[in-house]
Scaffold this active site. Structure first.
Site, short mmCIF file in Angstrom:
data_model
loop_
_atom_site.label_atom_id
_atom_site.label_comp_id
_atom_site.label_asym_id
_atom_site.label_seq_id
_atom_site.Cartn_x
_atom_site.Cartn_y
_atom_site.Cartn_z
N CYS A 1 -1.45 0.92 7.39
CA CYS A 1 -2.89 0.64 7.54
C CYS A 1 -3.32 -0.63 6.82
O CYS A 1 -3.66 -1.64 7.43
CB CYS A 1 -3.72 1.82 7.04
SG CYS A 1 -3.52 3.31 8.04
N ARG A 2 -3.31 -0.60 5.47
CA ARG A 2 -3.90 -1.70 4.70
C ARG A 2 -2.98 -2.90 4.55
O ARG A 2 -3.39 -4.03 4.83
CB ARG A 2 -4.32 -1.19 3.31
CG ARG A 2 -5.46 -0.19 3.35
CD ARG A 2 -5.59 0.55 2.03
NE ARG A 2 -4.47 1.47 1.81
CZ ARG A 2 -4.28 2.21 0.74
NH1 ARG A 2 -5.15 2.14 -0.25
NH2 ARG A 2 -3.25 3.03 0.64
N SER A 3 -1.76 -2.68 4.06
CA SER A 3 -0.91 -3.85 3.77
C SER A 3 -0.49 -4.63 5.03
O SER A 3 -0.34 -5.85 4.94
CB SER A 3 0.29 -3.49 2.89
OG SER A 3 1.09 -2.51 3.48
N ASN B 1 2.29 1.52 4.32
CA ASN B 1 2.60 0.26 5.00
C ASN B 1 2.30 0.33 6.50
O ASN B 1 2.98 -0.28 7.31
CB ASN B 1 4.07 -0.17 4.76
CG ASN B 1 4.39 -1.62 5.16
OD1 ASN B 1 5.52 -1.94 5.52
ND2 ASN B 1 3.41 -2.50 5.14
N ASP C 1 -7.99 3.70 1.03
CA ASP C 1 -7.16 4.08 2.17
C ASP C 1 -8.05 4.48 3.35
O ASP C 1 -8.81 5.45 3.25
CB ASP C 1 -6.31 5.27 1.71
CG ASP C 1 -5.32 5.70 2.76
OD1 ASP C 1 -5.37 5.15 3.87
OD2 ASP C 1 -4.52 6.59 2.46
N CYS D 1 0.86 -1.18 0.00
CA CYS D 1 0.00 0.00 0.00
C CYS D 1 0.90 1.23 0.00
O CYS D 1 2.07 1.14 -0.39
CB CYS D 1 -0.98 -0.02 1.17
SG CYS D 1 -0.23 0.04 2.81
P1 4NP Z 1 -1.76 2.84 4.10
O1 4NP Z 1 -2.43 4.18 4.65
O2 4NP Z 1 -1.23 3.17 2.72
O3 4NP Z 1 -2.90 1.88 4.04
O4 4NP Z 1 -0.68 2.45 5.07
C1 4NP Z 1 -1.76 5.39 4.74
C2 4NP Z 1 -1.11 5.73 5.89
C3 4NP Z 1 -0.50 6.95 5.99
C4 4NP Z 1 -0.52 7.83 4.94
C5 4NP Z 1 -1.16 7.46 3.78
C6 4NP Z 1 -1.78 6.25 3.68
N1 4NP Z 1 0.08 9.08 5.03
O5 4NP Z 1 -0.03 9.87 4.09
O6 4NP Z 1 0.75 9.37 6.03
#
Ligand code: 4NP
Length: 147
Positions: A15-17, A13, A118, A10
């Site tokens: 939240c989702r992955s 790294n 996201d 993602c």
């Molecule tokens: P992820 O979510 O891609 O599912 O880990 C996010 C976590 C943080 C951010 C973006 C997406 N950020 O911009 O800080």
């Protein structure tokens, strides 16, 4: 479909992955494969998953609290047979780093024709929705492997 090493990707790294890694690890316990996750961005390198991801996974009996975020690198094209990305931006970012058709053939959206949105700016409920979508997709993949 042949079983193989799986990388979940993602953006951050956190939240989702990490959820996808935890879910796939649990579902693939009987296979001796490597499951890992990475982000295309570098903002959160070294961080543990978002507390909402940790909590959601724990509610489903999965401990992802010891994972540490890392950034996707070109070496991952060699180490992994399947590179599952959560959304179209991740897809673009990973494909930009690819150099061969073989590398590109490893990269797929985790859901069929749908993105795992996201949930960073959502509440806990968003994380539960994300968990369920990811779990469904992982079960489908494992189902194909077992045939
Ligand atoms: P992820 O979510 O891609 O599912 O880990 C996010 C976590 C943080 C951010 C973006 C997406 N950020 O911009 O800080």
């Amino acid at each position: 479909m042949e079983k193989g090493n799986v990388l979940m990707v993602c953006l951050g790294n956190i939240c989702r992955s990490p959820l996808a890694q935890g879910i796939f690890e649990q579902l693939s316990k009987e296979f001796s494969i490597t499951v890992d996750s990475a982000g295309t961005a570098r903002y959160h390198i070294g961080s543990t998953p978002d507390p909402r991801s940790i909590k959601t996974a724990l509610n489903h009996g999965i401990d992802i609290s010891k994972q540490k975020a890392r950034q996707f690198t070109r070496l991952d094209f060699d180490s992994f047979d399947y590179i599952f990305v959560m959304d179209l931006q991740n897809l673009k970012n990973v494909l930009e780093l690819s150099q061969t058709e073989k590398e590109r053939s490893k990269v797929k959206l985790l859901l069929t024709n749908e993105e795992v949105e996201d949930p960073y700016y959502f509440g806990n409920q968003g994380f539960e929705i994300v968990f369920n979508k990811i779990e469904k997709a992982c079960k489908e993949i494992i189902g194909l492997w077992k045939q």
